[in-house]
Design an enzyme around this catalytic site. Sequence first.
Site, mmCIF file in Angstrom:
data_model
loop_
_atom_site.group_PDB
_atom_site.id
_atom_site.type_symbol
_atom_site.label_atom_id
_atom_site.label_comp_id
_atom_site.label_asym_id
_atom_site.label_seq_id
_atom_site.Cartn_x
_atom_site.Cartn_y
_atom_site.Cartn_z
ATOM 1 C CG HIS A 310 -2.131 0.885 1.062
ATOM 2 N ND1 HIS A 310 -1.870 2.322 1.452
ATOM 3 C CD2 HIS A 310 -3.530 0.509 0.651
ATOM 4 C CE1 HIS A 310 -3.203 3.031 1.274
ATOM 5 N NE2 HIS A 310 -4.166 1.681 0.696
ATOM 6 C CG ASP A 368 -8.483 -4.387 -2.822
ATOM 7 O OD1 ASP A 368 -7.436 -3.438 -2.848
ATOM 8 O OD2 ASP A 368 -9.448 -4.267 -2.706
HETATM 9 C C1 SDX Z 1 -6.277 0.131 -2.841
HETATM 10 O O1 SDX Z 1 -4.403 4.442 -1.823
HETATM 11 C C2 SDX Z 1 -5.316 4.131 -1.317
HETATM 12 O O2 SDX Z 1 -5.846 4.002 -0.265
HETATM 13 C C3 SDX Z 1 -5.920 2.847 -2.241
HETATM 14 C C4 SDX Z 1 -6.845 1.782 -1.213
HETATM 15 C C5 SDX Z 1 -8.256 2.787 -1.315
HETATM 16 O O3 SDX Z 1 -8.868 2.323 -0.318
HETATM 17 O O4 SDX Z 1 -8.644 3.591 -1.718
HETATM 18 O O5 SDX Z 1 -6.536 1.469 -0.004
HETATM 19 C C6 SDX Z 1 -7.366 0.679 -2.346
HETATM 20 O O6 SDX Z 1 -5.909 0.361 -4.025
HETATM 21 C C7 SDX Z 1 -5.458 -0.689 -2.239
HETATM 22 C C8 SDX Z 1 -4.023 -1.380 -2.866
HETATM 23 C C9 SDX Z 1 -4.492 -2.556 -3.912
HETATM 24 N N1 SDX Z 1 -3.622 -2.724 -4.801
HETATM 25 C C10 SDX Z 1 -2.761 -3.798 -4.802
HETATM 26 O O7 SDX Z 1 -3.227 -4.790 -3.901
HETATM 27 C C11 SDX Z 1 -2.059 -4.216 -5.949
HETATM 28 C C12 SDX Z 1 -0.527 -4.832 -5.601
HETATM 29 N N2 SDX Z 1 0.017 -3.741 -4.699
HETATM 30 C C13 SDX Z 1 1.068 -2.876 -5.463
HETATM 31 O O8 SDX Z 1 0.650 -2.642 -6.710
HETATM 32 C C14 SDX Z 1 1.429 -1.667 -4.644
HETATM 33 O O9 SDX Z 1 1.789 -2.144 -3.427
HETATM 34 C C15 SDX Z 1 0.747 -0.690 -4.704
HETATM 35 C C16 SDX Z 1 0.393 0.117 -6.019
HETATM 36 C C17 SDX Z 1 -0.583 -0.655 -3.668
HETATM 37 C C18 SDX Z 1 1.381 0.568 -3.973
HETATM 38 O O10 SDX Z 1 2.406 1.011 -4.525
HETATM 39 P P1 SDX Z 1 3.539 1.809 -4.250
HETATM 40 O O11 SDX Z 1 3.360 2.628 -3.002
HETATM 41 O O12 SDX Z 1 3.868 2.946 -5.242
HETATM 42 O O13 SDX Z 1 4.612 1.047 -3.785
HETATM 43 P P2 SDX Z 1 5.858 0.715 -4.782
HETATM 44 O O14 SDX Z 1 5.270 -0.082 -6.045
HETATM 45 O O15 SDX Z 1 6.813 1.762 -5.156
HETATM 46 O O16 SDX Z 1 6.422 -0.704 -4.079
HETATM 47 C C19 SDX Z 1 7.386 -0.402 -3.133
HETATM 48 C C20 SDX Z 1 8.052 -1.506 -3.322
HETATM 49 C C21 SDX Z 1 8.685 -2.021 -4.884
HETATM 50 O O17 SDX Z 1 10.023 -2.537 -5.021
HETATM 51 P P3 SDX Z 1 11.371 -1.519 -5.013
HETATM 52 O O18 SDX Z 1 11.079 -0.921 -6.578
HETATM 53 O O19 SDX Z 1 11.270 -0.395 -4.090
HETATM 54 O O20 SDX Z 1 12.408 -2.685 -5.154
HETATM 55 O O21 SDX Z 1 7.435 -2.776 -2.945
HETATM 56 C C22 SDX Z 1 7.561 -3.671 -4.026
HETATM 57 C C23 SDX Z 1 7.563 -2.890 -5.348
HETATM 58 O O22 SDX Z 1 8.212 -3.789 -6.191
HETATM 59 N N3 SDX Z 1 5.962 -4.080 -3.860
HETATM 60 C C24 SDX Z 1 5.566 -5.278 -4.399
HETATM 61 C C25 SDX Z 1 4.445 -5.218 -4.046
HETATM 62 N N4 SDX Z 1 3.654 -4.026 -3.598
HETATM 63 C C26 SDX Z 1 4.872 -3.261 -3.763
HETATM 64 N N5 SDX Z 1 6.522 -6.575 -4.580
HETATM 65 C C27 SDX Z 1 5.619 -7.437 -4.269
HETATM 66 N N6 SDX Z 1 4.318 -7.711 -4.375
HETATM 67 C C28 SDX Z 1 3.590 -6.418 -4.228
HETATM 68 N N7 SDX Z 1 2.229 -6.470 -3.894
#
Ligand code: SDX
Length: 434
Positions: A310, A368
């Site tokens: 998140h 989710d």
């Molecule tokens: C919702 O914003 C909100 O409040 C949204 C929400 C709401 O109520 O409105 O809470 C609802 O959208 C919840 C989130 C649902 N999405 C997912 O579950 C999809 C999987 N999660 C990721 O796509 C990600 O965690 C996000 C999009 C949710 C957050 O992305 P960020 O903050 O931009 O974080 P990031 O992508 O920069 O990740 C940080 C690191 C990265 O590694 P590095 O580049 O630092 O090496 O963590 C890794 C990412 O690769 N990472 C994951 C991961 N999520 C982040 N690695 C593996 N699996 C994951 N799920």
Amino acid sequence: MDAKNTAKSAALAVGDKKFDMAIKDGTIGPSVVDIGKLYAQTGMFTYDPGFTSTASCESKITYIDGDEGVLLYRGYPIEQIAEHGDFLETCYLLLYGELPTAAQKADFDYRVNRHTMVHEQMHRFFQGFRRDAHPMAVMVGSVGALSAFYHDSTDISDPTQRMIASIRMIAKMPTLAAMAYKYSVGQPFVYPRNELDLSSNFLRMCFAVPAEEYKVNPVLSRAMDRIFILHADHEQNASTSTVRLAGSSGANPFACIAAGIACLWGPAHGGANEAALKMLTEIGSVDKIPEYVKRAKDKNDPFRLMGFGHRVYKNYDPRAKIMQKTCHEVLTELGIKDDPLLDVAMELEKIALKDEYFIEKKLYPNIDFYSGITLKAMGFPTTMFTVLFALARTVGWIAQWKEMIEDPGQKIGRPRQLYTGATRRDYLPISRRK
Ligand code: SDX
């Protein structure tokens, strides 16, 4: 919790020049540096794609402490609201800022109930979609079309019209969502019954058929209501920011909510519940989990654990805990003893929370992760999961839109950019191009 800021201004040094910027404190949470005059003072913009360190507005609606895993709706902890409240009470709280008295609640419920039907022409509007259209496509189209049916509540400068549009949106989203489901399965639309509460009404519109009486299961209806509460608002997430930006141009509320639905559809946002269930189904069994965890950690593999991570929560999403509890309640009520998807989800959570990568990156289950298993057990197809998220989030979008419109300092949102394209050059006739 954030270290309490004591400084009243921040200084920015650019070369030998120094610029002071005011620091504003909130009631709780991080303070902000007001950079509104930065461009005028320095001729430079700030640069923050994804807005990881940018506050787009001031708000009094929802507060999230990502490090502590705290979520407050108008100051009330989500755990307490989910335990003791109902969804329409939460709608009142988010819209007006206080929990309603008994009289205010009765009046609000009555007003919402009087707007649950949609214009009969909407039934013909739906006929234009293919039966196999994704229900989110139907929702984007039909909610956007509401501004073609309800001209008398599109003038955003009129507080009465704003209030009617808000009530209409909250009241009609369950009806439209149920219609999107019924249309996708080829069953006749079911009209709302106003003697039922919102969630019971919604379940009946989804699952009743003319061939037999439908009896609402109070455990499922309570679970549905709690799921709506959990999804109601979440400060300036992507879809809420979309609604605010669309609303800042003066677009009518129906069009703004349609924009929010479109943004929510993405798998990185509200589409994650559908993607998470697909992922759990693809993993299929507990012994396959290590392979997928390895893929999620592999930088060269685009696979991510859907339902994990998140932007704000760097701790357990408080909604996920309540979602997990609700999931067990629903499966128990339905006599589903050993759901393989739940087994995979529980084991995946256990493995991930012990894994160095997830610990270091502070990746926890989000709302989710368990919602899909619960909704599937309740009878919803995966394509409906994000529709249910949109149904619940409509009140959050409307409350945030209302707060923005009523802000006397409100102006159209218009970010700038860092331009790295071609510098000025003269047009070249095609005869001289190589
Ligand atoms: C919702 O914003 C909100 O409040 C949204 C929400 C709401 O109520 O409105 O809470 C609802 O959208 C919840 C989130 C649902 N999405 C997912 O579950 C999809 C999987 N999660 C990721 O796509 C990600 O965690 C996000 C999009 C949710 C957050 O992305 P960020 O903050 O931009 O974080 P990031 O992508 O920069 O990740 C940080 C690191 C990265 O590694 P590095 O580049 O630092 O090496 O963590 C890794 C990412 O690769 N990472 C994951 C991961 N999520 C982040 N690695 C593996 N699996 C994951 N799920």
